[in-house]
Design an enzyme around this catalytic site. Sequence first.
Site, PDB file in Angstrom:
ATOM      1  N   ARG A 131      17.108 -22.432  -2.854  1.00  0.00           N
ATOM      2  CA  ARG A 131      17.612 -21.072  -2.671  1.00  0.00           C
ATOM      3  C   ARG A 131      17.412 -20.590  -1.244  1.00  0.00           C
ATOM      4  O   ARG A 131      18.269 -19.941  -0.673  1.00  0.00           O
ATOM      5  CB  ARG A 131      16.924 -20.128  -3.653  1.00  0.00           C
ATOM      6  CG  ARG A 131      17.422 -18.699  -3.595  1.00  0.00           C
ATOM      7  CD  ARG A 131      16.935 -17.890  -4.781  1.00  0.00           C
ATOM      8  NE  ARG A 131      15.487 -17.791  -4.830  1.00  0.00           N
ATOM      9  CZ  ARG A 131      14.825 -17.249  -5.851  1.00  0.00           C
ATOM     10  NH1 ARG A 131      15.478 -16.810  -6.901  1.00  0.00           N
ATOM     11  NH2 ARG A 131      13.499 -17.173  -5.813  1.00  0.00           N
ATOM     12  N   TYR A 132      16.245 -20.886  -0.657  1.00  0.00           N
ATOM     13  CA  TYR A 132      15.960 -20.478   0.711  1.00  0.00           C
ATOM     14  C   TYR A 132      16.330 -21.621   1.669  1.00  0.00           C
ATOM     15  O   TYR A 132      16.323 -22.789   1.275  1.00  0.00           O
ATOM     16  CB  TYR A 132      14.480 -20.143   0.870  1.00  0.00           C
ATOM     17  CG  TYR A 132      14.010 -18.971   0.033  1.00  0.00           C
ATOM     18  CD1 TYR A 132      14.252 -17.667   0.442  1.00  0.00           C
ATOM     19  CD2 TYR A 132      13.328 -19.166  -1.157  1.00  0.00           C
ATOM     20  CE1 TYR A 132      13.815 -16.579  -0.310  1.00  0.00           C
ATOM     21  CE2 TYR A 132      12.890 -18.103  -1.925  1.00  0.00           C
ATOM     22  CZ  TYR A 132      13.134 -16.811  -1.489  1.00  0.00           C
ATOM     23  OH  TYR A 132      12.701 -15.747  -2.239  1.00  0.00           O
ATOM     24  N   ARG A 168      13.180 -24.382   2.236  1.00  0.00           N
ATOM     25  CA  ARG A 168      12.225 -24.759   1.208  1.00  0.00           C
ATOM     26  C   ARG A 168      12.894 -24.871  -0.155  1.00  0.00           C
ATOM     27  O   ARG A 168      13.910 -24.234  -0.422  1.00  0.00           O
ATOM     28  CB  ARG A 168      11.047 -23.788   1.141  1.00  0.00           C
ATOM     29  CG  ARG A 168      11.421 -22.319   1.020  1.00  0.00           C
ATOM     30  CD  ARG A 168      10.286 -21.474   1.598  1.00  0.00           C
ATOM     31  NE  ARG A 168      10.497 -20.047   1.485  1.00  0.00           N
ATOM     32  CZ  ARG A 168      11.215 -19.343   2.356  1.00  0.00           C
ATOM     33  NH1 ARG A 168      11.825 -19.948   3.349  1.00  0.00           N
ATOM     34  NH2 ARG A 168      11.333 -18.030   2.205  1.00  0.00           N
ATOM     35  N   CYS A 199       3.101 -25.820 -20.063  1.00  0.00           N
ATOM     36  CA  CYS A 199       1.926 -25.048 -19.629  1.00  0.00           C
ATOM     37  C   CYS A 199       0.883 -25.132 -20.738  1.00  0.00           C
ATOM     38  O   CYS A 199       1.232 -25.188 -21.918  1.00  0.00           O
ATOM     39  CB  CYS A 199       2.265 -23.581 -19.391  1.00  0.00           C
ATOM     40  SG  CYS A 199       3.299 -23.239 -17.962  1.00  0.00           S
ATOM     41  N   CYS A 210       2.315 -17.397 -20.608  1.00  0.00           N
ATOM     42  CA  CYS A 210       2.335 -15.962 -20.370  1.00  0.00           C
ATOM     43  C   CYS A 210       3.610 -15.405 -20.996  1.00  0.00           C
ATOM     44  O   CYS A 210       4.693 -15.965 -20.817  1.00  0.00           O
ATOM     45  CB  CYS A 210       2.312 -15.661 -18.877  1.00  0.00           C
ATOM     46  SG  CYS A 210       0.907 -16.390 -18.000  1.00  0.00           S
ATOM     47  N   CYS A 257       6.882 -14.764 -18.856  1.00  0.00           N
ATOM     48  CA  CYS A 257       7.232 -15.901 -18.002  1.00  0.00           C
ATOM     49  C   CYS A 257       8.687 -15.866 -17.547  1.00  0.00           C
ATOM     50  O   CYS A 257       9.606 -15.774 -18.364  1.00  0.00           O
ATOM     51  CB  CYS A 257       6.962 -17.200 -18.750  1.00  0.00           C
ATOM     52  SG  CYS A 257       7.420 -18.676 -17.798  1.00  0.00           S
ATOM     53  N   ARG A 305      10.378 -18.263 -16.467  1.00  0.00           N
ATOM     54  CA  ARG A 305      11.095 -19.485 -16.870  1.00  0.00           C
ATOM     55  C   ARG A 305      10.956 -19.774 -18.357  1.00  0.00           C
ATOM     56  O   ARG A 305      10.936 -20.928 -18.774  1.00  0.00           O
ATOM     57  CB  ARG A 305      10.598 -20.679 -16.041  1.00  0.00           C
ATOM     58  CG  ARG A 305      10.830 -20.472 -14.571  1.00  0.00           C
ATOM     59  CD  ARG A 305      10.722 -21.717 -13.722  1.00  0.00           C
ATOM     60  NE  ARG A 305      10.836 -21.276 -12.344  1.00  0.00           N
ATOM     61  CZ  ARG A 305       9.808 -21.143 -11.513  1.00  0.00           C
ATOM     62  NH1 ARG A 305       8.586 -21.476 -11.908  1.00  0.00           N
ATOM     63  NH2 ARG A 305       9.989 -20.702 -10.292  1.00  0.00           N
ATOM     64  N   ASP A 344       9.611  -9.552 -13.476  1.00  0.00           N
ATOM     65  CA  ASP A 344      11.026  -9.909 -13.521  1.00  0.00           C
ATOM     66  C   ASP A 344      11.664  -9.454 -14.833  1.00  0.00           C
ATOM     67  O   ASP A 344      11.016  -9.504 -15.897  1.00  0.00           O
ATOM     68  CB  ASP A 344      11.198 -11.431 -13.386  1.00  0.00           C
ATOM     69  CG  ASP A 344      10.797 -11.937 -12.015  1.00  0.00           C
ATOM     70  OD1 ASP A 344      10.959 -11.193 -11.043  1.00  0.00           O
ATOM     71  OD2 ASP A 344      10.319 -13.087 -11.920  1.00  0.00           O
ATOM     72  N   ASP A 379      11.509  -9.984  -6.789  1.00  0.00           N
ATOM     73  CA  ASP A 379      12.371 -11.159  -6.678  1.00  0.00           C
ATOM     74  C   ASP A 379      13.754 -10.678  -7.115  1.00  0.00           C
ATOM     75  O   ASP A 379      13.990 -10.430  -8.303  1.00  0.00           O
ATOM     76  CB  ASP A 379      11.865 -12.295  -7.573  1.00  0.00           C
ATOM     77  CG  ASP A 379      11.995 -13.646  -6.896  1.00  0.00           C
ATOM     78  OD1 ASP A 379      12.911 -13.787  -6.070  1.00  0.00           O
ATOM     79  OD2 ASP A 379      11.199 -14.557  -7.188  1.00  0.00           O
ATOM     80  N   LYS A 438      12.914 -12.989  -2.563  1.00  0.00           N
ATOM     81  CA  LYS A 438      11.861 -11.975  -2.563  1.00  0.00           C
ATOM     82  C   LYS A 438      12.147 -10.885  -1.532  1.00  0.00           C
ATOM     83  O   LYS A 438      12.436 -11.184  -0.376  1.00  0.00           O
ATOM     84  CB  LYS A 438      10.508 -12.617  -2.302  1.00  0.00           C
ATOM     85  CG  LYS A 438      10.094 -13.615  -3.367  1.00  0.00           C
ATOM     86  CD  LYS A 438       8.771 -14.270  -3.015  1.00  0.00           C
ATOM     87  CE  LYS A 438       8.436 -15.377  -3.995  1.00  0.00           C
ATOM     88  NZ  LYS A 438       9.387 -16.526  -3.904  1.00  0.00           N
TER      89      LYS A 438
END
Length: 328
Positions: free
Chosen positions: A61-62, A65, A74, A78, A81, A83, A244, A281, A288
């Site tokens: 996206r950037y 990076r 995981c 959470c 999350c 994702r 998000d 974000d 961000k």
Amino acid sequence: DCKLPLSITPYYLSLIDPFNPEDPLRRAVVPTMAEIGLNPGEADDPLGEDQHMVAPGLVHRYPDRVLFLATGFCSTYCRYCTRSRLVGAHGNGHHYGRADMEKALSYIENTPSVRDVLISGGDPLTMSDERLEWILSRLRRIKHVELVRIGTKAPVVLPQRITADLTRMLKRYHPLFVSIHFTHPTELTAEATRACERLADAGIPLGSQTVLLKGINDEVEVMKELMHRLLKARVRPYYLYQCDPIRGSAHFRTTVSKGLEMIQGLRGHTTGYAVPTFVIDAPGGGGKVALYPETVIGRRGSELLLRNYAGNVYSYPDNGGGQGVLLS
């Protein structure tokens, strides 16, 4: 419907008050009916990661990076999350296969502009030392990759994972940074602190990424205590995220003004090292965007009017580049 499975490590479960339904750690990891359904403005992929997926598990996206989603697993999920569409039962059998990873690594090898790789998931520290080292060694063979980062919550939910063998292995792949997802001061136990110190002793710079969550950490004193404890554990507060807008997350999200209030309550009231950057974000893949309390409030002639942490107004002579006066 709820797509994200329930998984909590026995260690993390031991930190939760079983008799308090409002326990902050409980609210973060135990599902409720509030996460069922789609609220206005929410989406399964609010950050538009899928549209920037250039290879299996690789998001570019950037400009310089990439995000390397090395696993969909995981040890503790959470409930907010970002994702949730990918992890758990949706995480490609909990990990990406070797063929998928080879495609991702090939893309990085053939894209010289990529100098920074963030390994995330899921949680990459749920993988074996051998599998993680294979990824790190492959990345380190790519000359234009200058920096490798790992995003994890393992020191928080499974500090026992931070072993001497793991830190010895990680130490071989500097420069390596680790971003840790902390939520609440209660998480900074003796075990979690030792895990962070082991990583720091291996020469790994540590940063925290905290999500602002309603009824969990959205009080200034709670946030300040978290940031202070992080610094004592040698973890630099890095980002404070606005939650998000993923599906079923409305009960977690504060207003943006609440996040600015958190920063206002930290800036100037404690050491600058304890003040993270508050970011949104941007939905749709905008990346961000940092937000700050309003400090520049206007001008008076050539003077800039500034509001400090205490609310007082000061003027600054903003005449840089002007003609100097020679005094004799």
